[in-house]
Design an enzyme around this catalytic site. Structure first.
Site, PDB file in Angstrom:
ATOM      1  N   CYS A 156       0.812  -1.209   0.060  1.00 10.33           N
ATOM      2  CA  CYS A 156      -0.077   0.006   0.076  1.00 10.33           C
ATOM      3  C   CYS A 156       0.774   1.351  -0.089  1.00 10.33           C
ATOM      4  O   CYS A 156       1.371   1.615  -0.933  1.00 10.33           O
ATOM      5  CB  CYS A 156      -1.067  -0.142   1.076  1.00 10.33           C
ATOM      6  SG  CYS A 156      -2.350   1.247   1.171  1.00 10.33           S
TER       7      CYS A 156
ATOM      8  N   HIS B   5      -3.494  -5.336   0.156  1.00 14.04           N
ATOM      9  CA  HIS B   5      -2.635  -5.672   1.272  1.00 14.04           C
ATOM     10  C   HIS B   5      -2.821  -7.094   1.441  1.00 14.04           C
ATOM     11  O   HIS B   5      -3.597  -7.863   1.499  1.00 14.04           O
ATOM     12  CB  HIS B   5      -3.766  -5.232   2.484  1.00 14.04           C
ATOM     13  CG  HIS B   5      -3.505  -3.789   3.254  1.00 14.04           C
ATOM     14  ND1 HIS B   5      -2.661  -3.582   4.203  1.00 14.04           N
ATOM     15  CD2 HIS B   5      -3.939  -2.793   2.400  1.00 14.04           C
ATOM     16  CE1 HIS B   5      -2.557  -2.149   4.158  1.00 14.04           C
ATOM     17  NE2 HIS B   5      -3.482  -1.783   3.149  1.00 14.04           N
TER      18      HIS B   5
ATOM     19  N   GLU C 204      -1.269  -9.412   3.498  1.00 13.86           N
ATOM     20  CA  GLU C 204      -1.673  -9.872   4.819  1.00 13.86           C
ATOM     21  C   GLU C 204      -3.153  -9.906   4.809  1.00 13.86           C
ATOM     22  O   GLU C 204      -3.348 -10.872   5.903  1.00 13.86           O
ATOM     23  CB  GLU C 204      -0.912  -9.101   5.744  1.00 13.86           C
ATOM     24  CG  GLU C 204      -1.490  -7.947   6.227  1.00 13.86           C
ATOM     25  CD  GLU C 204      -1.659  -6.628   5.260  1.00 13.86           C
ATOM     26  OE1 GLU C 204      -2.158  -5.430   5.668  1.00 13.86           O
ATOM     27  OE2 GLU C 204      -1.196  -6.681   4.359  1.00 13.86           O
TER      28      GLU C 204
END
Length: 375
Positions: free
Chosen positions: A258, A353, A355
């Site tokens: 990001c 993202h 994750e």
């Protein structure tokens, strides 16, 4: 009145407004303006053409403002081990990386002091030298010796642990999702949160720049502060830019998440959309899940496949692409979603993202980063 003095008068209020945008208050900005003008009268380019003088003034003022922001963050010093500690939620703290703690403990008190001053307090070599009553060159040598001693101690402490070490840079964000994401792929994670720079990237095998709750200050890419820019943390982002430079020079594998992607672009001279809806990107909600298309023969294609589904949460993004970077993924509305550094073994920035991604997308990226770090 000389032409030089006329330029200083002409630029005084413009310079003040620029400094207010950077430091946030008029009183400090006026002090910095006076210091800038004093430097101009003492050593400014008097014989230069007006555009050169104006550029010199604004560059000098900006550098003074950035130094002021760094000083604000340095006023509260912490123990050397604090950047490697993590509150356990019950008022206690435990080391994030025991091997790092052991390596630091094996150094002399003077070596730990030198490393604290240079890499945690963020002092320049000149400032370190002044505190230790040394010249700048002598301070540089002491820092180099202390860093080498730390690296050797860290290698010895980690000899039995073959996992690659990934340094994770964050600000105020929760580190837990990132740490799980990387550890599940076999990494040892060293998290540096807040604005603590830690021991630069000593002992690291890879670098992850996590997302940021704060926007990147437009002064870092040469634009004025727009009305849609939210809270900024210029000290944290200067730290991250410094880490990126180190990682690129040394060939460390890099993933920018990001705002980490945005910083990778800024580092190469690119600019950002300060607010996507304000710039006409409102057909696709970039704070939600969507697909992206990867380009042929790219790292993104090899790691993620043709059209991975991703999870985003951002209102800023790459506008003008930085020099030498390669766009490797686009959203359906044409927004840049991934970029790479050609010639680097593994330097990938993704606007989403990983994750948070479900399925294989996030796992594939972590596996690829950890494999590159291990290699």
């Amino acid at each position: 009145m000389t032409t030089f003095d006329a330029i200083l008068t002409e630029q005084s209020e413009l310079l003040t407004r620029r400094l207010i945008r950077i430091v946030g208050d008029r009183e400090t900005a006026e002090d910095l303006r006076q210091e800038t003008l004093a430097r101009a009268w003492r050593s400014g380019p008097r014989g230069a053409q007006p555009p050169v003088v104006r550029a010199w003034l604004h560059r000098t003022g900006t550098n003074l403002a950035l130094d002021e922001l760094r000083r604000r963050k340095r006023r509260e010093h912490v123990p050397l081990h604090a950047a490697m500690a993590d509150t356990d939620g019950r008022g206690g703290a435990g080391p994030r990386d025991p091997l790092l703690r052991d390596a630091l403990a094996s150094l002399t008190a003077h070596q730990r002091l030198v490393l604290l001053l240079r890499f945690e307090a963020g002092l320049s070599l000149r400032e370190v030298g002044e505190l230790l009553d040394l010249g700048e060159d002598a301070a540089r040598k002491r820092v180099a010796r202390a860093r080498s001693a730390f690296l050797e101690a860290y290698r010895t402490a980690s000899a039995d642990d073959t996992r690659p070490t990934i340094v994770l840079l964050l600000g105020r964000e929760d580190p837990a999702p990132y740490e799980r994401w990387l550890r599940d792929s076999g990494a040892r994670v060293r998290t540096l949160a807040g604005t603590q720079a830690g021991l630069d990237l000593a002992g690291a095998d890879g670098l992850v720049l996590g997302g940021s709750e704060t926007d990147i200050h437009p002064s870092l890419y040469g634009e004025p502060l727009g009305p849609h820019v939210k809270d900024t943390d210029i000290t944290r982002h200067l730290r991250d830019l410094s880490a990126l430079r180190q990682a690129l020079r040394s060939g460390l594998p890099i993933v920018g998440v990001c705002s980490g992607t945005q910083l990778l672009n800024v580092l190469h001279g690119g600019t950002l959309h300060q607010d996507l809806p304000a710039d006409g990107f409102d057909a696709l909600d970039h704070r939600d899940a969507h697909d992206v298309a990867t380009a042929d023969d790219t790292l993104a294609r090899r790691v993620l496949g043709n059209r991975p589904g991703v999870v985003s949460e951002h209102h800023q993004a790459v506008k003008t692409l930085g020099r030498g970077l390669h766009v490797t993924s686009l959203a359906p509305d044409g927004l840049i979603e991934a970029l790479e550094v050609p010639g680097h073994p593994f330097a990938l920035g993704v606007q989403w993202h990983p994750e948070r991604c479900t399925g294989d997308v996030g796992r594939q990226m972590a596996n690829a980063l950890v494999a590159a770090a291990a290699a």
